[in-house]
Write a protein that holds these residues in place. Structure first.
Motif, PDB file in Angstrom:
ATOM      1  N   ILE A  82       0.827  -1.199   0.047  1.00 12.60           N
ATOM      2  CA  ILE A  82      -0.375  -0.308  -0.124  1.00 12.60           C
ATOM      3  C   ILE A  82       1.218   1.340  -0.209  1.00 12.60           C
ATOM      4  O   ILE A  82       0.889   2.314  -0.849  1.00 12.60           O
ATOM      5  CB  ILE A  82      -0.512   0.012   1.458  1.00 12.60           C
ATOM      6  N   PHE A  83       1.644   1.203   0.737  1.00 15.72           N
ATOM      7  CA  PHE A  83       3.064   2.446   0.852  1.00 15.72           C
ATOM      8  C   PHE A  83       3.376   2.665  -0.364  1.00 15.72           C
ATOM      9  O   PHE A  83       3.417   4.061  -1.103  1.00 15.72           O
ATOM     10  CB  PHE A  83       3.833   2.322   1.737  1.00 15.72           C
ATOM     11  N   LEU A  84       4.423   2.127  -1.093  1.00 13.81           N
ATOM     12  CA  LEU A  84       4.660   1.682  -2.600  1.00 13.81           C
ATOM     13  C   LEU A  84       3.630   2.107  -3.194  1.00 13.81           C
ATOM     14  O   LEU A  84       4.156   3.046  -4.702  1.00 13.81           O
ATOM     15  CB  LEU A  84       5.401   0.321  -2.891  1.00 13.81           C
ATOM     16  N   VAL A  85       2.966   1.551  -3.533  1.00  8.86           N
ATOM     17  CA  VAL A  85       1.265   2.620  -4.983  1.00  8.86           C
ATOM     18  C   VAL A  85       0.987   3.566  -4.332  1.00  8.86           C
ATOM     19  O   VAL A  85       1.183   4.595  -5.587  1.00  8.86           O
ATOM     20  CB  VAL A  85       0.425   1.097  -4.552  1.00  8.86           C
ATOM     21  N   LEU A  86       1.127   3.839  -2.833  1.00  5.01           N
ATOM     22  CA  LEU A  86       0.127   5.456  -2.567  1.00  5.01           C
ATOM     23  C   LEU A  86       1.734   6.319  -3.313  1.00  5.01           C
ATOM     24  O   LEU A  86       1.549   7.147  -3.652  1.00  5.01           O
ATOM     25  CB  LEU A  86       0.183   5.100  -1.270  1.00  5.01           C
ATOM     26  N   ALA A  87       2.977   6.080  -2.924  1.00  2.01           N
ATOM     27  CA  ALA A  87       3.880   6.766  -3.374  1.00  2.01           C
ATOM     28  C   ALA A  87       3.857   6.468  -4.530  1.00  2.01           C
ATOM     29  O   ALA A  87       4.941   7.845  -5.308  1.00  2.01           O
ATOM     30  CB  ALA A  87       4.955   6.092  -3.106  1.00  2.01           C
ATOM     31  N   GLU A  88       3.597   6.426  -5.971  1.00  2.00           N
ATOM     32  CA  GLU A  88       3.891   5.761  -7.493  1.00  2.00           C
ATOM     33  C   GLU A  88       2.445   6.572  -7.705  1.00  2.00           C
ATOM     34  O   GLU A  88       2.248   7.643  -7.853  1.00  2.00           O
ATOM     35  CB  GLU A  88       3.690   4.176  -8.035  1.00  2.00           C
ATOM     36  N   GLU A  89       1.631   6.163  -7.017  1.00  2.00           N
ATOM     37  CA  GLU A  89      -0.041   7.788  -7.183  1.00  2.00           C
ATOM     38  C   GLU A  89      -0.079   8.630  -7.253  1.00  2.00           C
ATOM     39  O   GLU A  89      -0.534   9.670  -7.635  1.00  2.00           O
ATOM     40  CB  GLU A  89      -1.371   6.685  -6.622  1.00  2.00           C
ATOM     41  N   LEU A  90      -0.113   9.292  -5.092  1.00  2.17           N
ATOM     42  CA  LEU A  90       0.132  10.463  -4.286  1.00  2.17           C
ATOM     43  C   LEU A  90      -1.365  10.328  -4.772  1.00  2.17           C
ATOM     44  O   LEU A  90      -1.864  11.372  -4.906  1.00  2.17           O
ATOM     45  CB  LEU A  90       0.735  10.924  -5.365  1.00  2.17           C
ATOM     46  N   HIS A  91      -2.422   9.388  -4.861  1.00  2.00           N
ATOM     47  CA  HIS A  91      -3.603   9.880  -4.110  1.00  2.00           C
ATOM     48  C   HIS A  91      -4.278   8.452  -3.569  1.00  2.00           C
ATOM     49  O   HIS A  91      -3.791   7.269  -4.241  1.00  2.00           O
ATOM     50  CB  HIS A  91      -3.828   9.680  -6.091  1.00  2.00           C
ATOM     51  N   PHE A  92      -5.084   8.627  -2.499  1.00  2.00           N
ATOM     52  CA  PHE A  92      -6.233   7.794  -2.437  1.00  2.00           C
ATOM     53  C   PHE A  92      -6.558   6.899  -2.735  1.00  2.00           C
ATOM     54  O   PHE A  92      -6.679   5.327  -2.745  1.00  2.00           O
ATOM     55  CB  PHE A  92      -6.317   8.080  -0.703  1.00  2.00           C
ATOM     56  N   SER A  93      -7.727   7.406  -3.355  1.00  2.00           N
ATOM     57  CA  SER A  93      -8.471   6.656  -3.986  1.00  2.00           C
ATOM     58  C   SER A  93      -8.222   5.722  -5.239  1.00  2.00           C
ATOM     59  O   SER A  93      -8.172   4.577  -5.587  1.00  2.00           O
ATOM     60  CB  SER A  93      -9.674   7.819  -4.922  1.00  2.00           C
ATOM     61  N   ARG A  94      -6.466   6.528  -6.192  1.00  2.00           N
ATOM     62  CA  ARG A  94      -6.279   5.544  -7.171  1.00  2.00           C
ATOM     63  C   ARG A  94      -5.692   4.423  -6.765  1.00  2.00           C
ATOM     64  O   ARG A  94      -5.346   3.436  -7.125  1.00  2.00           O
ATOM     65  CB  ARG A  94      -5.429   7.004  -8.130  1.00  2.00           C
ATOM     66  N   THR A  95      -4.625   4.978  -5.332  1.00  2.00           N
ATOM     67  CA  THR A  95      -4.180   3.251  -4.760  1.00  2.00           C
ATOM     68  C   THR A  95      -5.334   2.704  -4.457  1.00  2.00           C
ATOM     69  O   THR A  95      -5.287   1.132  -4.320  1.00  2.00           O
ATOM     70  CB  THR A  95      -3.891   4.260  -4.077  1.00  2.00           C
ATOM     71  N   ALA A  96      -6.331   3.070  -4.062  1.00  2.00           N
ATOM     72  CA  ALA A  96      -7.481   2.019  -2.866  1.00  2.00           C
ATOM     73  C   ALA A  96      -8.070   1.344  -4.186  1.00  2.00           C
ATOM     74  O   ALA A  96      -8.528   0.162  -4.583  1.00  2.00           O
ATOM     75  CB  ALA A  96      -8.701   2.740  -2.431  1.00  2.00           C
ATOM     76  N   GLU A  97      -8.386   2.018  -5.743  1.00  2.00           N
ATOM     77  CA  GLU A  97      -8.379   1.376  -6.846  1.00  2.00           C
ATOM     78  C   GLU A  97      -7.951   0.793  -7.184  1.00  2.00           C
ATOM     79  O   GLU A  97      -8.076  -0.892  -7.730  1.00  2.00           O
ATOM     80  CB  GLU A  97      -8.960   2.107  -8.255  1.00  2.00           C
ATOM     81  N   ARG A  98      -6.601   0.595  -7.182  1.00  2.00           N
ATOM     82  CA  ARG A  98      -5.326  -0.331  -8.328  1.00  2.00           C
ATOM     83  C   ARG A  98      -5.511  -1.612  -7.242  1.00  2.00           C
ATOM     84  O   ARG A  98      -4.961  -2.320  -7.557  1.00  2.00           O
ATOM     85  CB  ARG A  98      -4.592   0.804  -8.422  1.00  2.00           C
ATOM     86  N   LEU A  99      -5.553  -0.939  -5.967  1.00  2.00           N
ATOM     87  CA  LEU A  99      -5.330  -2.740  -4.783  1.00  2.00           C
ATOM     88  C   LEU A  99      -6.334  -3.170  -5.031  1.00  2.00           C
ATOM     89  O   LEU A  99      -6.499  -4.211  -3.949  1.00  2.00           O
ATOM     90  CB  LEU A  99      -3.678  -2.140  -3.669  1.00  2.00           C
ATOM     91  N   HIS A 100      -7.690  -2.529  -5.460  1.00  2.00           N
ATOM     92  CA  HIS A 100      -8.722  -3.641  -4.339  1.00  2.00           C
ATOM     93  C   HIS A 100      -9.098  -3.193  -2.996  1.00  2.00           C
ATOM     94  O   HIS A 100      -9.713  -4.053  -2.619  1.00  2.00           O
ATOM     95  CB  HIS A 100      -9.059  -4.618  -5.262  1.00  2.00           C
ATOM     96  N   VAL A 101      -9.048  -2.614  -2.941  1.00  2.00           N
ATOM     97  CA  VAL A 101      -9.373  -1.718  -1.112  1.00  2.00           C
ATOM     98  C   VAL A 101     -10.027  -0.824  -1.087  1.00  2.00           C
ATOM     99  O   VAL A 101     -10.111   0.227  -1.729  1.00  2.00           O
ATOM    100  CB  VAL A 101      -8.293  -2.166  -0.229  1.00  2.00           C
ATOM    101  N   SER A 102     -10.630  -0.727   0.056  1.00  2.00           N
ATOM    102  CA  SER A 102     -11.157   0.476   0.068  1.00  2.00           C
ATOM    103  C   SER A 102      -9.894   2.068   0.519  1.00  2.00           C
ATOM    104  O   SER A 102      -8.751   1.596   1.060  1.00  2.00           O
ATOM    105  CB  SER A 102     -12.568   0.845   1.949  1.00  2.00           C
ATOM    106  N   ALA A 103     -10.405   3.371   0.227  1.00  2.00           N
ATOM    107  CA  ALA A 103      -9.851   4.485   0.423  1.00  2.00           C
ATOM    108  C   ALA A 103      -8.819   4.248   1.931  1.00  2.00           C
ATOM    109  O   ALA A 103      -8.169   5.022   2.591  1.00  2.00           O
ATOM    110  CB  ALA A 103      -9.747   6.054  -0.014  1.00  2.00           C
ATOM    111  N   ALA A 104      -9.943   4.407   2.835  1.00  2.00           N
ATOM    112  CA  ALA A 104      -9.896   4.109   4.557  1.00  2.00           C
ATOM    113  C   ALA A 104      -9.508   2.506   4.781  1.00  2.00           C
ATOM    114  O   ALA A 104      -7.916   3.138   5.709  1.00  2.00           O
ATOM    115  CB  ALA A 104     -12.067   3.548   5.366  1.00  2.00           C
ATOM    116  N   ARG A 105      -8.618   1.648   4.099  1.00  2.00           N
ATOM    117  CA  ARG A 105      -8.250   1.058   4.365  1.00  2.00           C
ATOM    118  C   ARG A 105      -6.236   1.756   4.580  1.00  2.00           C
ATOM    119  O   ARG A 105      -5.551   1.502   4.745  1.00  2.00           O
ATOM    120  CB  ARG A 105      -8.271  -0.111   3.135  1.00  2.00           C
ATOM    121  N   VAL A 106      -6.503   2.086   3.248  1.00  2.00           N
ATOM    122  CA  VAL A 106      -5.019   2.773   2.599  1.00  2.00           C
ATOM    123  C   VAL A 106      -4.772   4.108   3.520  1.00  2.00           C
ATOM    124  O   VAL A 106      -3.401   4.153   4.654  1.00  2.00           O
ATOM    125  CB  VAL A 106      -5.046   3.414   0.920  1.00  2.00           C
TER     126      VAL A 106
END
Length: 312
Positions: free
Chosen positions: A8-32
């Motif tokens: 989650i940390f690595l994907v957020l570091a690439e996307e710099l966006h909580f919602s896109r990170t959640a979509e990419r990892l198939h989790v909720s934004a709250a989980r991120v």
């Protein structure tokens, strides 16, 4: 820190966006958000700056990203490699052998099974008449094959089969002459290659499916002294060859394995050839179909080295 939280940390570091990170990892934004806060508490510092307009890494976050990215990639590569290995092992390995050579390969096979117990290993007999057909058809993954006794001849073989890889030698053994039990040569202690000039030699002549270099090795046209060798019948398989030899004055050049596996065949004798070069058998495979399990079997064969047989 759990592996999923690292992801989650690595994907957020690439996307710099909580919602896109959640979509990419198939989790909720709250989980991120929860995973990042958990990591920041454990580390003791902020990893991201969050405001109403954007998300960006802090210097601490940038450093952690650099350190974790390489390690995480190694973990991913290891997991994917293990999965691929499991698929390859499940697919199994089929080894083609000429005649009874599966028995001669027992040391290699035993060691291979000890290292790769998960791999289903099977053997399939390959005939003399079309020795490369099963390999080229993909019916076997690798197989034993007669290698020329000298390196120059082996180089000619390799050049003749550009789609194949020639691997390690696995068996070496003498050549012997197979004759009828009542044949004049059968009572000799040994014979010479020069003696072949006096008797018809059973061979492969006229069979397009047999490579020319095999014909020259197993059914030479002349003795070392230059005398022509008379031609006997062309044979189609091993049983036909023995039947032909037993019923006539024809003779046949064979590997010493024939003595090990057919010592009491009625009407047949085997006479040592004291001036014939030792035969060599090695492993070959299609270069474009080399599988991990085939490589593993070849590696075991290289580690063990060739098995040397003698007449005694």
């Amino acid at each position: 820190m759990e592996l999923r939280d690292i992801e989650i940390f690595l994907v957020l570091a690439e996307e710099l966006h909580f919602s896109r990170t959640a979509e990419r990892l198939h989790v909720s934004a709250a989980r991120v958000s929860q995973a990042i806060k958990k990591q920041e508490r454990a580390i003791g510092g902020d990893l991201f700056v969050r405001d109403t307009r954007n998300v960006r890494l802090t210097p601490l976050g940038e450093r952690l990203h650099r350190d974790l990215r390489a390690g995480y990639q190694l973990i991913e590569d290891g997991i994917q490699g293990a999965k691929a290995g499991a698929r390859d092992a499940e697919a199994g390995l089929t080894v083609g052998v000429i005649g009874p050579q599966a028995h001669d390969l027992i040391p290699v096979t035993t060691a291979f099974r000890a290292r790769h117990a998960e791999c289903g290993l099977t053997f399939r007999e390959v005939g003399f008449i079309e020795p490369l057909a099963p390999l080229r058809a993909g019916e076997v993954d690798l197989q034993t094959y007669w290698f020329h006794s000298d390196d120059e001849g082996l180089r000619e073989m390799i050049a003749s089969e550009p789609d194949l890889t020639f691997g390690p030698v696995v068996i070496t053994e003498p050549k012997v002459l197979m004759t009828a039990a009542a044949h004049p040569l059968a009572q000799r202690v040994s014979v010479s290659m020069e003696d072949l000039g006096d008797y018809a030699l059973v061979g492969f002549e006229g069979l397009d499916s047999v490579p020319d270099y095999w014909v020259r090795i197993h059914s030479p046209s002349h003795t070392p002294g230059g005398r022509p060798i008379p031609r006997g019948h062309t044979f189609g398989n091993w049983e036909e060859t023995m039947a032909t030899v037993a019923a006539s004055r024809s003779v046949c050049l064979v590997s010493a394995e024939a003595i090990r596996y057919y010592p009491r065949r009625p009407g047949i004798s085997f006479v040592p050839l004291h001036d014939a070069p030792r035969g060599r058998w090695g492993l070959i495979w299609r270069t474009d179909r080399e599988t991990p399990m085939a490589r593993a079997y070849v590696q075991v064969a290289q580690d063990i080295g060739p098995r040397h047989f003698d007449l005694n």
